[in-house]
Enzyme design. Structure first.
Site, PDB file in Angstrom:
ATOM      1  N   ASP A   8       0.847  -1.173   0.000  1.00 55.68           N
ATOM      2  CA  ASP A   8       0.000   0.000   0.000  1.00 55.68           C
ATOM      3  C   ASP A   8       0.897   1.243   0.000  1.00 55.68           C
ATOM      4  OD1 ASP A   8      -2.201   1.616  -0.029  1.00 55.68           O
ATOM      5  OD2 ASP A   8      -3.197   0.683   1.678  1.00 55.68           O
ATOM      6  N   GLU A  15     -10.344   7.059   4.161  1.00 53.80           N
ATOM      7  CA  GLU A  15      -9.242   6.662   5.053  1.00 53.80           C
ATOM      8  C   GLU A  15      -9.282   7.413   6.383  1.00 53.80           C
ATOM      9  OE1 GLU A  15      -5.528   5.610   3.094  1.00 53.80           O
ATOM     10  OE2 GLU A  15      -6.450   6.057   1.159  1.00 53.80           O
TER      11      GLU A  15
HETATM   12  C1  BGC Z   1      -4.048   8.239  -2.681  1.00 57.57           C
HETATM   13  C2  BGC Z   1      -4.405   7.599  -1.440  1.00 57.57           C
HETATM   14  C3  BGC Z   1      -3.353   7.948  -0.456  1.00 57.57           C
HETATM   15  C4  BGC Z   1      -3.338   9.439  -0.256  1.00 57.57           C
HETATM   16  C5  BGC Z   1      -2.293   9.814   0.730  1.00 57.57           C
HETATM   17  C6  BGC Z   1      -4.062   9.718  -2.459  1.00 57.57           C
HETATM   18  O1  BGC Z   1      -3.748  10.375  -3.624  1.00 57.57           O
HETATM   19  O2  BGC Z   1      -4.934   7.807  -3.634  1.00 57.57           O
HETATM   20  O3  BGC Z   1      -4.498   6.265  -1.682  1.00 57.57           O
HETATM   21  O4  BGC Z   1      -3.529   7.320   0.752  1.00 57.57           O
HETATM   22  O5  BGC Z   1      -3.130  10.070  -1.476  1.00 57.57           O
HETATM   23  O6  BGC Z   1      -1.604  10.945   0.410  1.00 57.57           O
HETATM   24  C1  BGC Z   2      -5.175   2.931   0.248  1.00 62.05           C
HETATM   25  C2  BGC Z   2      -5.450   1.821  -0.727  1.00 62.05           C
HETATM   26  C3  BGC Z   2      -5.364   2.334  -2.132  1.00 62.05           C
HETATM   27  C4  BGC Z   2      -4.042   2.997  -2.367  1.00 62.05           C
HETATM   28  C5  BGC Z   2      -3.906   3.606  -3.742  1.00 62.05           C
HETATM   29  C6  BGC Z   2      -3.922   3.687  -0.077  1.00 62.05           C
HETATM   30  O1  BGC Z   2      -3.792   4.822   0.712  1.00 62.05           O
HETATM   31  O2  BGC Z   2      -5.054   2.401   1.549  1.00 62.05           O
HETATM   32  O3  BGC Z   2      -6.695   1.255  -0.474  1.00 62.05           O
HETATM   33  O4  BGC Z   2      -5.567   1.284  -3.040  1.00 62.05           O
HETATM   34  O5  BGC Z   2      -3.850   4.042  -1.419  1.00 62.05           O
HETATM   35  O6  BGC Z   2      -4.666   4.739  -3.886  1.00 62.05           O
END
Ligand code: BGC
Ligand code: BGC
Length: 759
Positions: A266, A462
């Protein structure tokens, strides 16, 4: 593999983001994969661009990966996206209900269809791989990702995981990208839904038996259906980060469960392992991770990993195992075959796909109360439709919709979609009734026969969605006030509640004659009317078939009251859901929340008119504070006038903003410079204090807003893990600043660290 160099092999094990890797970078750094993060636009830069922008992006990366050049074995890149409720990051796609709503349907056959539609729309956008399904089994409703889970129980999750994988990937050994299938990724391994306190990326402090019985079955279902990839979880099990847990990644997953696909990491999760950074982490590969998701630091991770293989820190056999797994998936998926028929097909948001989503919306609705048989809405009824969420496809879709958080979307972002209001209006008028939309329950014209009030949570994803009380809208009871006003006017009320989790809404239920939990339905709002509005002959058009897949709490403190536990005592039990044949009358419910709502708030410090609990405003030194107009509200802002050195501080309990800082959240401030120069101001958090000349840079007298990433304060010495002063403004004689809003913000656009503008 025999022809591949070490660099080419290590490259396969690294996935960067399209916001950071450029196609030509793949010549020097032959990465095996790219992903589009939740906020990453296609290479055109247009986040609301058509599918062709995404196809062009995919083509650009694919072309370089397949180039014939000396020292390079042409191996296609695999392009991954968060198609978590439909191809939900792409403009014009069909958006399905989030998993919590799908869980209520109890319909695995429909899940398989949803998977197939999601795959077709994703393949038609150039993607090879969906980071879905999430097979988490959330145990604590405070968790910001509760809605990504189908159920608090493993049974539905196991069955659905298999159905969704079959839908996305098709028949093992037969289906390929050429017929519109994509690789699935069951996530997040393991027990992401079991963390202590419902804290995102937290620690599951549970015995092995619970790990196996509650959290593993989804993986068994998904792997049996042929899931090509598994995503490791940010979270820990009994203090050990999953990304470093060899016994789980290698022993359980690849050993006991016989998983033959590959394990993807991840988002920088490996960097959280003690001793690792985002750009250097032998431990995760040695534990069994096959591909690291490293959006920005892919060069460093690549170089360090090559080094660590050469010096023996990572055995060559481990690299070969990972690469073999990755290549096997690429072969099976048909990526080596350049034909891409789906990239020329009209698939996004087509009528047949929207019909599947509409059915899912109708099937997911759970009827919690229907006193006096107010529903279904009778033919010819005059209906007032109101509430913040009545006519807003963005709000009805939730997080992971066009952007990571799903916030800020407008009607123009969803061509072809239908709001709940639009669906109700069409259905009601078809039976000879009338429907009126009113912003906040305002009554104009003749008294309606009943009112439908659509309200609920606003989008989050999240950790941004983590809460500490299950009370709905603590401190801001707008929906309740609307319901009560309608009741007082003698109008029967139907509540349609949109949420990503079961919340304590007893006061709202009491103020409603009928109450429907609709979760986060997505782009096809008519599905709601399909069940709520009767046919012209008065018989139901479709009955409620949704049954709760999460227990509904009796008070705001009942975070983790799940079926099968000792003291199980919910308001509505797992499996509850009325149908039109039921004539149950629900009496008044207790309105004692049982928990201090001010505990909930770690992100909002000042809103027009008030400092929000548990925060308080204090000052020291030569500064005076008074109320001024601002934030669209009379006396909505506080003005701070410095006549000498002084400071203004918002302080409260000690909170932990580590995850918020890692996820690039910012402190957003709506401000107006009233006098003097911002060079005489410093903005701080905790112990950090940053020069504010480039922060408050708008001309004197103009309202503006600014975002400073939390990481800037962290770098300047703020202890994000233990912060009690999230806002500190210090100044000196002659400077005056007004503030109308101070809160955390998850949209990284335009966020910048302050520069020292003192000279
Ligand atoms: C991503 C998330 C990530 C978040 C954290 C987003 O652009 O899609 O998956 O957790 O940025 O910066
Ligand atoms: C999330 C995932 C996601 C990934 C890509 C992460 O922060 O936990 O579920 O697939 O970002 O966006």
């Amino acid at each position: 593999m025999d022809q591949m160099s070490l660099r080419e092999k290590v490259g396969q094990m690294i996935q960067g983001s399209i916001a950071s890797v450029k196609p030509e970078d793949l010549r020097e750094y032959p990465l095996g994969s790219v992903l589009g993060g939740g906020n990453d636009p296609p290479l055109s830069g247009n986040d609301r661009g058509p599918a062709s922008d995404w196809i062009a992006t995919a083509d650009a990366f694919r072309a370089v990966s397949l180039e014939r050049r000396p020292g390079h074995v042409p191996i296609p890149i695999i392009f991954g996206m968060d198609s978590v409720h439909g191809n939900s990051n792409v403009f014009g796609a069909t958006i399905f209900p989030h998993n919590i709503g799908l869980g209520a349907m109890r319909d695995p056959a429909l899940i398989e269809k949803i998977g197939a539609v999601t795959a077709a729309e994703s393949a038609a956008s150039g993607f090879d791989w969906a980071f879905a399904p999430t097979v988490t089994v959330p145990q604590d409703d405070r968790w910001g990702r509760a809605y990504e889970g189908y159920s608090e129980r493993p049974e539905i999750t196991r069955e659905y995981a298999a159905a969704m994988v079959r839908g996305l990937q098709g028949t093992p050994g037969e289906s390929r990208i050429q017929d519109g299938h994509v690789a699935a990724s069951i996530k997040h391994f393991l027990a992401d839904g079991g963390t202590f306190g419902g804290i995102d990326q937290g620690d599951a402090r549970i015995p092995e038996q619970t790990l196996i019985k509650t959290h593993l079955p989804g993986y068994i279902g998904g792997i049996d259906a042929g899931a090509m990839t598994v995503m490791a979880s940010f979270s820990s099990w009994n203090g050990v980060k999953n990304h470093a847990n060899k016994s789980l990644l290698t022993g359980v997953l690849k050993g006991a469960l016989g998983f033959e696909g590959f394990v993807v990491g991840d988002w920088n999760a490996h960097g959280q392992i003690p001793g690792c950074t985002n750009g250097d982490c032998a431990a995760t590969f040695n534990a069994g991770l096959d591909m690291a998701m490293v959006p920005e630091d892919w060069k460093a991770l690549f170089d360090n990993t090559v080094k660590e293989v050469k010096n023996g820190t990572i055995p060559m056999a481990r690299i070969d195992d990972a690469v073999r797994r990755i290549l096997r998936v690429k072969f099976k998926l048909g990526l080596f075959d350049p034909a891409r028929p789906f990239e020329h097909k009209e698939e996004l948001g087509i009528a047949a796909h929207r019909a599947v989503a509409r059915q899912a919306v109708a099937e997911s609705l759970v009827l919690l109360k229907n006193n006096g048989g107010l529903l279904p809405i009778r033919p010819g009824a005059h209906v007032l439709v109101t509430g913040s969420h009545a006519d807003d496809v963005g709000l009805q879709s939730g997080g992971w919709t066009l952007s990571w958080q799903g916030t800020g979307n407008t009607a123009a972002d969803f061509p072809g979609a239908t709001s709940i209001w639009a669906g109700l209006k069409a259905a009601i008028e078809k039976t000879g009734g009338t429907a009126t939309l009113s912003a906040h329950g305002k009554l104009t014209g003749p008294k309606p026969d009943l009112a439908v009030v659509v309200f609920g949570e606003t989008p989050y994803a999240e950790m941004v969605g983590d809460i500490s009380t299950l009370e709905f809208q603590p401190g801001d009871k707008q929906a309740l006030a609307e319901l009560k006003a309608l009741k007082a006017a003698g109008i029967p009320t139907v509540s349609v509640f949109l949420s990503g989790r079961a919340l304590w809404v007893n006061p709202e239920i009491n103020a409603s004659d009928a109450f429907v939990a609709a979760f986060l339905p997505g782009s096809e709002g008519e599905g709601v009317a399909d069940v709520l509005v009767a046919r012209a002959d008065g018989t139901p058009n479709a009955d409620f078939r949704g049954k709760l897949s999460f227990s509904w709490p009796k008070n705001a403190a009942q975070f983790a009251n799940n079926l099968g536990q000792k003291n199980y005592d919910p308001l509505f039990a797992y499996g509850y859901g009325l149908s039109y044949a039921d004539h149950t009358r629900l009496g008044p419910l207790s309105e004692v929340a049982g928990l201090d709502a001010s505990l909930a708030n770690v992100a909002k410090y000042y809103k027009p008119g008030r400092v929000l609990p548990p925060w308080t405003l204090g000052h020291a030194g030569a500064v005076t504070i008074r109320n001024v107009d601002g934030g669209g509200t009379q006396e909505g802002a506080r003005q701070f006038a410095f006549t000498g050195p002084g400071s203004v501080t918002i302080s409260g309990p000690v909170i932990d903003l580590t995850r918020q800082s890692n996820a690039q959240l910012s402190l957003r401030i709506a401000y107006r410079m009233d006098a003097g120069s911002a060079r005489d101001l410093h903005l701080g958090m905790g112990a950090a204090s940053l020069p504010a000349a480039t922060v408050f840079s708008a001309p004197v007298g103009e309202w503006s807003s600014v975002k400073v990433p939390l990481s800037c304060f962290e770098k300047a010495g703020a202890k994000m893990g233990a912060l009690s002063r999230p806002f500190v403004l210090s100044g000196s004689a002659g400077v005056t600043l007004s503030v109308a809003d101070a809160e955390l913000d998850a949209d990284p656009n335009y966020a910048m660290c302050p520069k020292d503008g003192a000279q």
